[in-house]
Design a protein around this motif. Sequence first.
Motif, PDB file in Angstrom:
ATOM      1  N   VAL A  38     -39.552  11.988  -0.926  1.00 43.51           N
ATOM      2  CA  VAL A  38     -40.536  12.171   0.132  1.00 43.51           C
ATOM      3  C   VAL A  38     -40.119  13.002   1.137  1.00 43.51           C
ATOM      4  O   VAL A  38     -39.177  12.924   1.814  1.00 43.51           O
ATOM      5  CB  VAL A  38     -41.393  10.746   0.281  1.00 43.51           C
ATOM      6  CG1 VAL A  38     -42.293  10.804   1.457  1.00 43.51           C
ATOM      7  CG2 VAL A  38     -41.920  10.027  -0.815  1.00 43.51           C
ATOM      8  N   ILE A  39     -40.935  14.161   1.425  1.00 36.90           N
ATOM      9  CA  ILE A  39     -40.942  14.890   2.373  1.00 36.90           C
ATOM     10  C   ILE A  39     -41.305  14.408   3.728  1.00 36.90           C
ATOM     11  O   ILE A  39     -42.298  14.008   3.824  1.00 36.90           O
ATOM     12  CB  ILE A  39     -41.454  16.357   2.112  1.00 36.90           C
ATOM     13  CG1 ILE A  39     -40.843  16.748   0.978  1.00 36.90           C
ATOM     14  CG2 ILE A  39     -41.306  17.311   3.077  1.00 36.90           C
ATOM     15  CD1 ILE A  39     -41.481  18.270   0.061  1.00 36.90           C
ATOM     16  N   PRO A  40     -40.521  14.483   4.657  1.00 32.92           N
ATOM     17  CA  PRO A  40     -40.999  13.869   6.161  1.00 32.92           C
ATOM     18  C   PRO A  40     -41.535  14.832   6.895  1.00 32.92           C
ATOM     19  O   PRO A  40     -41.432  16.175   6.523  1.00 32.92           O
ATOM     20  CB  PRO A  40     -39.516  13.574   6.735  1.00 32.92           C
ATOM     21  CG  PRO A  40     -38.594  14.762   6.145  1.00 32.92           C
ATOM     22  CD  PRO A  40     -38.974  14.853   4.516  1.00 32.92           C
ATOM     23  N   CYS A  41     -42.623  14.377   7.490  1.00 33.81           N
ATOM     24  CA  CYS A  41     -43.448  15.610   8.557  1.00 33.81           C
ATOM     25  C   CYS A  41     -43.047  15.374   9.897  1.00 33.81           C
ATOM     26  O   CYS A  41     -43.472  15.988  10.603  1.00 33.81           O
ATOM     27  CB  CYS A  41     -44.922  15.277   8.135  1.00 33.81           C
ATOM     28  SG  CYS A  41     -45.507  13.765   8.886  1.00 33.81           S
ATOM     29  N   GLY A  42     -42.285  14.526  10.429  1.00 28.07           N
ATOM     30  CA  GLY A  42     -42.035  14.018  12.031  1.00 28.07           C
ATOM     31  C   GLY A  42     -41.416  12.926  12.178  1.00 28.07           C
ATOM     32  O   GLY A  42     -41.033  11.969  11.296  1.00 28.07           O
ATOM     33  N   ILE A  43     -41.315  12.583  13.593  1.00 23.07           N
ATOM     34  CA  ILE A  43     -40.611  11.358  14.038  1.00 23.07           C
ATOM     35  C   ILE A  43     -41.904  10.807  15.199  1.00 23.07           C
ATOM     36  O   ILE A  43     -42.473  11.354  15.905  1.00 23.07           O
ATOM     37  CB  ILE A  43     -39.448  11.548  14.813  1.00 23.07           C
ATOM     38  CG1 ILE A  43     -38.441  12.150  13.794  1.00 23.07           C
ATOM     39  CG2 ILE A  43     -38.776  10.335  15.423  1.00 23.07           C
ATOM     40  CD1 ILE A  43     -37.128  12.587  14.306  1.00 23.07           C
ATOM     41  N   THR A  44     -42.009   9.316  14.993  1.00 17.80           N
ATOM     42  CA  THR A  44     -43.073   8.731  15.785  1.00 17.80           C
ATOM     43  C   THR A  44     -42.570   8.735  17.110  1.00 17.80           C
ATOM     44  O   THR A  44     -41.508   8.571  17.296  1.00 17.80           O
ATOM     45  CB  THR A  44     -43.402   7.144  15.112  1.00 17.80           C
ATOM     46  OG1 THR A  44     -42.236   6.588  15.074  1.00 17.80           O
ATOM     47  CG2 THR A  44     -43.929   7.415  14.099  1.00 17.80           C
ATOM     48  N   VAL A  45     -43.326   8.769  18.156  1.00 17.47           N
ATOM     49  CA  VAL A  45     -43.127   8.648  19.518  1.00 17.47           C
ATOM     50  C   VAL A  45     -43.807   7.513  20.241  1.00 17.47           C
ATOM     51  O   VAL A  45     -43.517   7.086  21.400  1.00 17.47           O
ATOM     52  CB  VAL A  45     -43.492   9.805  20.300  1.00 17.47           C
ATOM     53  CG1 VAL A  45     -42.655  11.047  19.698  1.00 17.47           C
ATOM     54  CG2 VAL A  45     -44.985  10.083  20.341  1.00 17.47           C
ATOM     55  N   ASP A  46     -44.365   6.644  19.372  1.00 13.85           N
ATOM     56  CA  ASP A  46     -44.928   5.435  20.048  1.00 13.85           C
ATOM     57  C   ASP A  46     -45.136   4.234  18.872  1.00 13.85           C
ATOM     58  O   ASP A  46     -44.858   4.804  17.651  1.00 13.85           O
ATOM     59  CB  ASP A  46     -46.170   5.633  20.426  1.00 13.85           C
ATOM     60  CG  ASP A  46     -46.719   4.874  21.588  1.00 13.85           C
ATOM     61  OD1 ASP A  46     -46.078   3.634  21.858  1.00 13.85           O
ATOM     62  OD2 ASP A  46     -47.782   5.231  22.214  1.00 13.85           O
ATOM     63  N   ASP A  47     -45.434   3.146  19.365  1.00 17.68           N
ATOM     64  CA  ASP A  47     -45.530   1.915  18.265  1.00 17.68           C
ATOM     65  C   ASP A  47     -47.304   2.058  17.850  1.00 17.68           C
ATOM     66  O   ASP A  47     -47.845   2.364  19.059  1.00 17.68           O
ATOM     67  CB  ASP A  47     -45.144   0.531  18.982  1.00 17.68           C
ATOM     68  CG  ASP A  47     -43.673   0.561  19.115  1.00 17.68           C
ATOM     69  OD1 ASP A  47     -42.973   1.330  18.552  1.00 17.68           O
ATOM     70  OD2 ASP A  47     -43.289  -0.290  20.010  1.00 17.68           O
ATOM     71  N   VAL A  48     -47.584   1.397  16.726  1.00 19.18           N
ATOM     72  CA  VAL A  48     -48.881   1.006  16.755  1.00 19.18           C
ATOM     73  C   VAL A  48     -49.052  -0.380  15.977  1.00 19.18           C
ATOM     74  O   VAL A  48     -48.048  -0.701  15.359  1.00 19.18           O
ATOM     75  CB  VAL A  48     -49.621   1.844  15.569  1.00 19.18           C
ATOM     76  CG1 VAL A  48     -49.963   3.218  16.409  1.00 19.18           C
ATOM     77  CG2 VAL A  48     -49.060   1.991  14.624  1.00 19.18           C
TER      78      VAL A  48
END
Length: 129
Positions: A38-48
């Motif tokens: 699976v191709i990544p699109c980025g890195i999370t900067v917060d929690d949900v």
Amino acid sequence: MSGELVKSFKVATTLTSQRIVAVETTAYTVIYPSAATVIPCGITVDDVKSAAQAIPVQMHGVAKLYFNQTVSCGAFVASDTSGRGIAFTPGVTTTSLTLGTGIIGVLVGPSIALTGTVADVWINPQLMR
């Protein structure tokens, strides 16, 4: 630099900050990569905490990433199925190089000696495959 540095996405489930994500089959919705291909699109900067929330995802530049294994400075970084950073290892056959893992970027911070370490990764969209 052109393009957005951080973009908000919908989530399919709760997600944690400093993790690699990929676009799900629903438009503008991210999940942890479900497989090495699976191709990544980025890195999370917060929690949900709820699927009703949006999550900011950094798609360019240098971002903090949580690592799940040792990685050397300057090495390509990929993701496990929980979005944690791991070393990219290309699959090699006698006739070709197979790219079996989506690469998010390059570790620019110090080498990772312990799992659970957070370090700087240069997100490079040209490497994502």
